[in-house]
Motif scaffolding. Structure first.
Motif, mmCIF file in Angstrom:
data_model
loop_
_atom_site.group_PDB
_atom_site.id
_atom_site.type_symbol
_atom_site.label_atom_id
_atom_site.label_comp_id
_atom_site.label_asym_id
_atom_site.label_seq_id
_atom_site.Cartn_x
_atom_site.Cartn_y
_atom_site.Cartn_z
ATOM 1 N N ALA A 281 66.820 34.314 49.846
ATOM 2 C CA ALA A 281 67.795 33.776 50.401
ATOM 3 C C ALA A 281 68.128 34.370 51.722
ATOM 4 C CB ALA A 281 69.133 33.690 49.571
ATOM 5 N N VAL A 282 68.576 33.596 52.645
ATOM 6 C CA VAL A 282 68.886 34.422 54.006
ATOM 7 C C VAL A 282 70.061 34.072 54.610
ATOM 8 C CG1 VAL A 282 66.535 34.376 54.763
ATOM 9 C CG2 VAL A 282 67.711 32.627 55.585
ATOM 10 N N THR A 283 70.589 34.863 55.363
ATOM 11 C CA THR A 283 71.945 34.783 56.257
ATOM 12 C C THR A 283 71.578 34.472 57.511
ATOM 13 O OG1 THR A 283 73.148 36.113 54.655
ATOM 14 C CG2 THR A 283 73.916 35.927 56.885
ATOM 15 N N ARG B 80 60.157 30.226 61.780
ATOM 16 C CA ARG B 80 59.396 30.623 60.346
ATOM 17 C C ARG B 80 59.662 32.159 60.277
ATOM 18 N NH1 ARG B 80 54.072 27.696 58.905
ATOM 19 N NH2 ARG B 80 55.741 25.911 59.098
ATOM 20 N N HIS B 81 60.692 32.393 59.755
ATOM 21 C CA HIS B 81 61.221 33.809 59.734
ATOM 22 C C HIS B 81 60.312 34.864 59.064
ATOM 23 C CE1 HIS B 81 63.203 32.899 55.935
ATOM 24 N NE2 HIS B 81 63.505 31.766 56.658
ATOM 25 N N ALA C 197 69.974 37.819 52.806
ATOM 26 C CA ALA C 197 71.252 37.574 52.219
ATOM 27 C C ALA C 197 71.673 38.669 51.514
ATOM 28 C CB ALA C 197 71.502 36.478 51.467
ATOM 29 N N GLY C 198 72.995 39.370 51.477
ATOM 30 C CA GLY C 198 73.596 40.115 50.706
ATOM 31 C C GLY C 198 73.622 41.446 51.275
ATOM 32 N N GLY C 199 73.528 41.667 52.402
ATOM 33 C CA GLY C 199 73.416 42.991 53.327
ATOM 34 C C GLY C 199 73.565 42.672 54.722
ATOM 35 N N THR C 200 73.630 44.059 55.417
ATOM 36 C CA THR C 200 73.799 43.983 56.942
ATOM 37 C C THR C 200 72.753 44.686 57.298
ATOM 38 O OG1 THR C 200 76.282 43.707 56.841
ATOM 39 C CG2 THR C 200 75.330 44.534 58.817
ATOM 40 N N PRO C 201 71.707 44.050 58.107
ATOM 41 C CA PRO C 201 70.428 44.850 58.680
ATOM 42 C C PRO C 201 70.871 45.850 59.715
ATOM 43 C CG PRO C 201 70.610 42.928 59.508
ATOM 44 C CD PRO C 201 71.765 42.787 58.607
#
Length: 251
Positions: A191-193, A185-186, A227-231
């Motif tokens: 939305a997630v990648t 459970r994050h 989603a939609g980026g690079t952490p």
């Protein structure tokens, strides 16, 4: 067989009400740490809340262990601010038995389990693993905008590294040390990648409540982020939200 309860919640045992103040929460072990009765069971929420309120209302015999225990129970209710409020009572120097700045504590003599219990309460604020689910940042107090975990161990032999910045979870990285099934459970809204740190997609099943089921081999890793980026996966110390008195350090 159901646990014995009365109008005030959990009883000590059949025919034995929790009727006077006591520092321990033995009557609530089903809630914490066993979680056989838990907040994710809607039918038990009123019982848990009633029992906690009744125990905390009988203050006379409370000691440091009472506030770490109530803090962990509140954290299991996913109430970070309430959990922290209980925990900081341990450090109230106006009380008869405060935990000192160096974490030492005593009543009739040294009581080592109390500061260790407080450490567990801190863990419960930032990571919980019970009922087969690893929960990341489940009860972070609102004052803690930035929190990091670095290879924090969870049940199932999982190493959890995660960062919360500006009140939002930026990424969760889990490494399996045993190859057990992972239910994660994050805590990331939207939305997630789901991928490896190197960028390869990782198969998963979404339960629809923010929990992902992932099959990881021993040594395998999964990275979950919005989603939609690079952490930014950098793990570094975070600012102190509420500075405390210095102890044992130069000015």
């Amino acid at each position: 067989m159901p646990y014995p309860v009365d109008a005030n919640g959990f009883m000590v045992g059949t025919g034995v009400p929790f009727a006077k103040s006591h520092r321990h929460y033995s009557h609530m072990l089903a809630v914490f740490p066993l979680a056989t009765v838990n907040w994710e069971q809607p039918e038990n929420r009123a019982l848990i809340e009633k029992s906690l309120r009744h125990w905390m209302s009988l203050e006379g015999a409370h000691r440091g262990y009472s506030y770490s225990g109530s803090g962990s129970i509140a954290a299991r209710m996913f109430r970070g601010d309430e959990a922290l409020a209980y925990l900081v009572k341990m450090f109230d120097t106006t009380s008869r038995y405060p935990v000192l700045e160096n974490t030492m504590y005593g009543e009739a003599g040294p009581v080592v389990e109390t500061p260790l219990s407080a450490a567990q309460t801190l863990h419960d604020l930032v990571l919980q693993s019970w009922g087969g689910i690893v929960r990341v940042f489940p009860a972070v107090p609102s004052a803690w905008a930035d929190v990091v975990l670095d290879r924090h161990l969870a049940e199932g032999a999982f190493e959890v590294t995660a960062a919360r910045r500006g009140g939002r979870t930026r990424f969760v990285l889990v490494r399996s040390l045993a190859g057990e099934p992972l239910a994660l459970r994050h805590g990331i809204a939207g939305a997630v990648t789901v991928r490896t740190p190197a960028g390869a997609p990782v198969p998963y099943r979404d339960r629809g409540d923010g929990t992902l089921d992932v099959d990881l081999p021993r040594g395998g890793e999964v990275l979950v982020h919005p989603a939609g980026g690079t952490p930014d996966l950098t793990i570094a110390p975070v600012p102190i939200s509420t500075p405390g008195p210095r102890w044992g350090l130069p000015a």
